[in-house]
Design an enzyme around this catalytic site. Structure first.
Site, short mmCIF file in Angstrom:
data_model
loop_
_atom_site.label_atom_id
_atom_site.label_comp_id
_atom_site.label_asym_id
_atom_site.label_seq_id
_atom_site.Cartn_x
_atom_site.Cartn_y
_atom_site.Cartn_z
N GLU A 138 -40.53 -88.51 6.31
CA GLU A 138 -39.81 -89.75 6.01
C GLU A 138 -38.39 -89.70 6.56
OE1 GLU A 138 -40.04 -92.63 4.96
OE2 GLU A 138 -41.52 -92.90 3.37
N ASP B 66 -32.43 -98.41 10.29
CA ASP B 66 -31.96 -99.70 10.81
C ASP B 66 -31.22 -100.54 9.79
OD1 ASP B 66 -34.39 -100.28 9.27
OD2 ASP B 66 -34.17 -102.31 10.08
N VAL C 167 -26.87 -96.54 5.16
CA VAL C 167 -26.63 -95.86 6.43
C VAL C 167 -27.56 -96.41 7.53
CG1 VAL C 167 -25.72 -93.73 5.43
CG2 VAL C 167 -28.19 -93.97 5.74
N ASP D 45 -35.01 -93.25 -0.97
CA ASP D 45 -33.97 -93.94 -1.73
C ASP D 45 -34.44 -94.01 -3.20
OD1 ASP D 45 -32.14 -95.79 -2.70
OD2 ASP D 45 -32.22 -97.10 -0.98
N ARG E 170 -31.46 -98.43 15.16
CA ARG E 170 -32.40 -97.29 15.11
C ARG E 170 -32.17 -96.31 16.26
NH1 ARG E 170 -36.34 -98.35 11.30
NH2 ARG E 170 -37.15 -100.47 11.15
P1 IMP Z 1 -37.35 -96.47 -1.23
O1 IMP Z 1 -38.73 -97.01 -1.35
O2 IMP Z 1 -36.37 -97.17 -2.16
O3 IMP Z 1 -37.25 -94.98 -1.35
O4 IMP Z 1 -36.79 -96.88 0.19
C1 IMP Z 1 -37.49 -96.58 1.30
C2 IMP Z 1 -37.12 -97.37 2.52
O5 IMP Z 1 -35.97 -98.21 2.38
C3 IMP Z 1 -36.78 -96.38 3.61
O6 IMP Z 1 -37.94 -95.88 4.25
C4 IMP Z 1 -35.92 -97.23 4.51
O7 IMP Z 1 -36.73 -98.00 5.37
C5 IMP Z 1 -35.20 -98.17 3.56
N1 IMP Z 1 -33.85 -97.66 3.24
C6 IMP Z 1 -33.41 -97.14 2.09
N2 IMP Z 1 -32.11 -96.80 2.16
C7 IMP Z 1 -31.73 -97.11 3.42
C8 IMP Z 1 -30.47 -96.99 4.13
O8 IMP Z 1 -29.42 -96.52 3.62
N3 IMP Z 1 -30.45 -97.44 5.40
C9 IMP Z 1 -31.56 -97.96 6.02
N4 IMP Z 1 -32.74 -98.08 5.41
C10 IMP Z 1 -32.82 -97.67 4.11
#
Ligand code: IMP
Length: 179
Positions: free
Chosen positions: A102, A162, A156, A106, A168
């Protein structure tokens, strides 16, 4: 590194190429020793992980395979509403050691969905490798085995990540300018 503007937002330098390389190298060494006899299948989650996966895999020197997947969400007819599907996987993964690659974890929602889908396919074990982790946002119990860097809860871009489809391609990581 210069400040960059993507659409309506400005980003400032955050993680340099040197720091990225060092953390990716360290992670690879750990995976090389942990999974020496497992013939792992690296499952790269597109789009964001392409750059990290490329650098990581160049440092992996144990027998392994590589595959690319995407998660697609759509509104299904089930009572739960949104259905998440894994697309692109052609390999037989039953009984295999799978390493999820990954870009960033987040909240962990995406990771949890992926682990649920893989578990149904009766894999032997799942390992998780992420370039970035936001520990303050991460709310799930799934163990993240390999973490390149932990960062605060900031947005970020770069190194595969992105903002609205942009950024990217940048080889370093930038953070949203708080000013
Ligand atoms: P999660 O499901 O909340 O863990 O987030 C997953 C997805 O959110 C990642 O694979 C990214 O595509 C996007 N994402 C989360 N934080 C960021 C960031 O700071 N910058 C860009 N994409 C993010």
């Amino acid at each position: 590194m210069q400040r960059v503007t993507l659409k309506d937002k400005t980003f400032v330098p955050y993680i340099s190429s040197d720091k990225i390389s060092a953390s990716v190298y360290q992670m690879a060494q750990k995976i090389n020793s942990d999974l020496l006899n497992d013939m792992p299948l690296f499952l790269v989650v597109l789009n964001g992980s392409f750059m990290f996966a490329s650098d990581l895999l160049k440092e992996i020197n144990i027998p392994c395979e590589l595959s690319f997947i995407k998660l697609a969400s759509y509104h299904g007819t089930t009572s739960t509403g949104v259905v998440t599907e894994m697309i692109g996987l052609t390999e037989e993964i039953k009984g295999r050691t799978v390493v999820i690659v990954e870009d960033i974890v987040d909240t962990g929602v995406t990771l949890e969905k992926l682990v649920t889908l893989l578990t149904k396919k009766e894999v032997k074990q799942i390992k998780v490798a992420t370039f970035l982790l936001k520990p303050d946002a991460y709310k799930k119990d799934i163990k993240v085995d390999y973490v390149g860097m932990e960062i605060p809860n900031d947005f970020v871009v770069g190194y595969g990540l992105d903002y609205d489809g942009l950024g990217r391609n940048m080889k370093e990581v930038f953070v949203l300018d708080s000013k």
